[in-house]
Write an enzyme that holds these catalytic residues in place. Structure first.
Site, short mmCIF file in Angstrom:
data_model
loop_
_atom_site.label_atom_id
_atom_site.label_comp_id
_atom_site.label_asym_id
_atom_site.label_seq_id
_atom_site.Cartn_x
_atom_site.Cartn_y
_atom_site.Cartn_z
N LYS A 165 0.93 -1.67 0.00
CA LYS A 165 -0.19 0.11 0.03
C LYS A 165 1.26 1.00 0.25
CE LYS A 165 -3.71 1.70 2.53
NZ LYS A 165 -4.66 1.93 3.93
N SER A 193 -9.49 2.25 2.76
CA SER A 193 -9.21 2.72 1.95
C SER A 193 -7.32 1.97 1.36
CB SER A 193 -8.21 3.69 2.46
OG SER A 193 -7.51 2.75 3.36
N SER A 209 -9.88 -0.37 6.42
CA SER A 209 -9.35 -0.19 6.01
C SER A 209 -8.27 -1.44 5.37
CB SER A 209 -8.00 1.40 5.35
OG SER A 209 -8.64 2.51 5.63
N1 GLN Z 1 -13.50 3.63 5.76
C1 GLN Z 1 -12.48 4.78 7.46
C2 GLN Z 1 -12.26 6.47 7.15
O1 GLN Z 1 -12.85 6.38 5.65
C3 GLN Z 1 -11.80 3.79 7.34
C4 GLN Z 1 -10.59 4.46 6.90
C5 GLN Z 1 -8.43 3.60 7.51
O2 GLN Z 1 -8.81 2.62 8.10
N2 GLN Z 1 -8.01 4.13 7.01
O3 GLN Z 1 -11.02 6.78 8.03
#
Ligand code: GLN
Length: 492
Positions: A79, A154, A178
């Site tokens: 990532k 994400s 994420s």
């Molecule tokens: N969807 C969540 C957010 O937008 C989690 C994102 C994440 O775990 N980085 O904050």
């Protein structure tokens, strides 16, 4: 379809050790697969072809001199939120479009020591803020099971790449789901380790009290193997914990006896209206399977679940707005071209460098932390976080593992929630409590929907009990027998 790219890490690793395949051939098979399939999936932001081939050659030397290790010659995707020395690390943001870190994240260093091969950097929501990878400043990633749908986020690039055989396994980061949510949407396995289990050194910070690095893999064995390498104390990360790391792969051997009498709790707050029927049925069928293997299923309650989203969407943006204040155009990253003075340089740099979701979070966070509002928002959220932690403490007095859905629905269509941030936030309902509490969570496939989309199940356990999650997951995987889960993009 290349046979090499069909192998799991476990299988590939054995073949490399036995010299049945060469590291170079393996890396080339993946690079070809990327060339063929990634124009459709768009999971990579950067492909490091030349570096990968060099690393593969070195890996082969390592094997030839009898220094094989489980990840020697195994091609991975990373990532783009993890710092990679000499390879640009963008966080899918214009702000870091040309940022080349001078050092490796600890997890990268550990994998390099094993002789792993790095294929490149994977797409994500900008600074890991989002649930669909549509917030990438560069382009969205497509779900390999249905190219019109999101891969989740994400870590959408990381999950899509593993699913479409564009790397053998990948690393993601999980602040509110994420790793687990995209794993669920792409039909792969993802784990958010206990806070402190894996070093965060070199992970670009989003919300420091919630962020963890974790594996995204084709199956549970691979996940256990990757956990074996990345876990453990790191003096460079003061929040990493000095606590013994078990051999996760070895522990799977006990899974069959372990499951007998294991208490699995189903939180009643997680099976409510709004949950897609097929998701509910699939998760319940998986739980029945575990019960038939000897687990005891009980109902439990996590009473503060309803406050989790509000709590998370105050704490995460508050930490983010402070972490992101470093992007001011001075030390590194993007700087606006035209400005009259320093203050205008800051303003223009941030206005032009950040995308809309990141700006939204910075504004929410700044508001929640500002004098006069701090007590009502940030402090209150921190207090509710304590209640959520207590919910889990009480629950783990009654059961060993908690089982829930990962997401309310299977993968949604690209564009479907883009104009409605609140809808997007609500889809995180089942994953964010795990981060607020700091406990580990595992997401794995449990069914394929009538539309041909993967459905995931989530397991949660007490601190540092990742081995428990992997054992339960392994038993389910063996007995559900969903097979190799080949996404549509590879069948067409
Ligand atoms: N969807 C969540 C957010 O937008 C989690 C994102 C994440 O775990 N980085 O904050």
């Amino acid at each position: 379809m290349s046979e090499i790219t069909e192998l799991t890490v476990y299988e590939l690793s054995e073949k490399l050790k036995a010299k049945e395949v060469s590291c170079e051939d393996v890396t080339k098979a993946y690079l070809e697969q990327i060339e063929r399939i990634d124009p459709l999936v768009k999971s990579y932001l950067t492909v490091t072809k030349d570096i990968a081939i060099k690393q593969a050659k070195k890996a082969q030397e390592k094997i030839d001199s009898n220094n094989w290790q489980p990840f020697t010659g195994v091609p991975l995707g990373i990532k783009d939120v993890l710092c990679t020395k000499g390879v640009r690390t963008t966080c899918a943001s214009k702000m870091l479009e040309n940022f080349v870190p001078p050092y490796d994240a600890t997890v990268i260093e550990k994998l390099k020591e094993q002789g792993a091969v790095f294929l490149g950097k994977l797409n994500m929501d900008e600074f890991a803020m989002g649930s669909s990878t549509e917030n990438s400043a560069f382009f969205p990633t497509h779900n390999p099971w249905d190219l019109d749908r999101v891969p989740g986020g994400s870590s959408g690039g990381s999950a899509a790449a593993v699913s479409a055989r564009l790397c053998a396994a990948s690393l993601g980061s999980d602040t509110g789901g994420s790793i687990r949510q995209p794993a669920s949407h792409c039909g792969v396995v993802g784990m958010k380790p206990t806070y402190g289990r894996v070093s965060r050194f070199g992970l670009v910070a989003f919300a420091s009290s919630l962020d963890q690095v974790g594996p995204i893999c084709r199956d549970i064995k691979d996940c256990a193997m990757l956990m074996n390498v990345i876990s453990g104390h790191d003096p460079k990360d003061s929040t990493s914990v000095d606590f013994p790391v078990p051999d996760y792969l070895e522990s799977l051997k006990e899974a069959e006896t372990f499951i007998k009498g294991l208490k699995i709790g189903l939180p009643k707050e997680y099976f409510v209206s709004g949950l897609d029927k097929e998701v509910e049925e699939s998760v319940k069928a998986a739980i029945n399977k575990l019960s038939s293997l000897g687990a005891e299923i009980i109902e439990i309650s996590l009473p503060h679940t309803e406050y989790a989203i509000a709590t998370y969407y105050l704490i995460a943006p508050a930490e983010a707005c402070s972490n992101l204040s470093r992007y001011d155009g001075v030390k590194y990253g993007f700087r606006a071209k035209e400005y009259q003075n320093l203050s205008e340089m800051y303003k223009k740099t941030r206005a032009q460098g950040f995308g809309p979701e990141v700006k939204r979070r910075i504004m929410i966070g700044t508001y929640a932390l500002s004098a006069g509002y701090y007590d009502a928002y940030y402090k209150k959220a921190s207090q509710v976080r304590t209640l959520i932690i207590k919910d889990f403490k009480d629950a783990f007095n009654k059961c060993d593992v908690i089982a829930t859905p990962v997401t309310p629905t299977p993968a949604f269509k690209l564009g479907e929630k883009l104009d409605d941030p609140l809808q997007m936030y609500l889809s995180d309902i089942f994953t964010i409590s795990v981060n607020l509490a700091g406990i580990p969570g595992l997401s794995m496939p449990c069914a394929i929907s009538s539309k041909g989309l993967p459905i995931g199940i989530q397991f949660m356990s007490d601190y540092f009990k990742e081995d428990v999650l992997l054992k339960v997951g392994y038993m389910l995987e063996q007995n559900l027998a969903l097979g190799r889960k080949i996404p549509k993009v590879l069948k067409d």
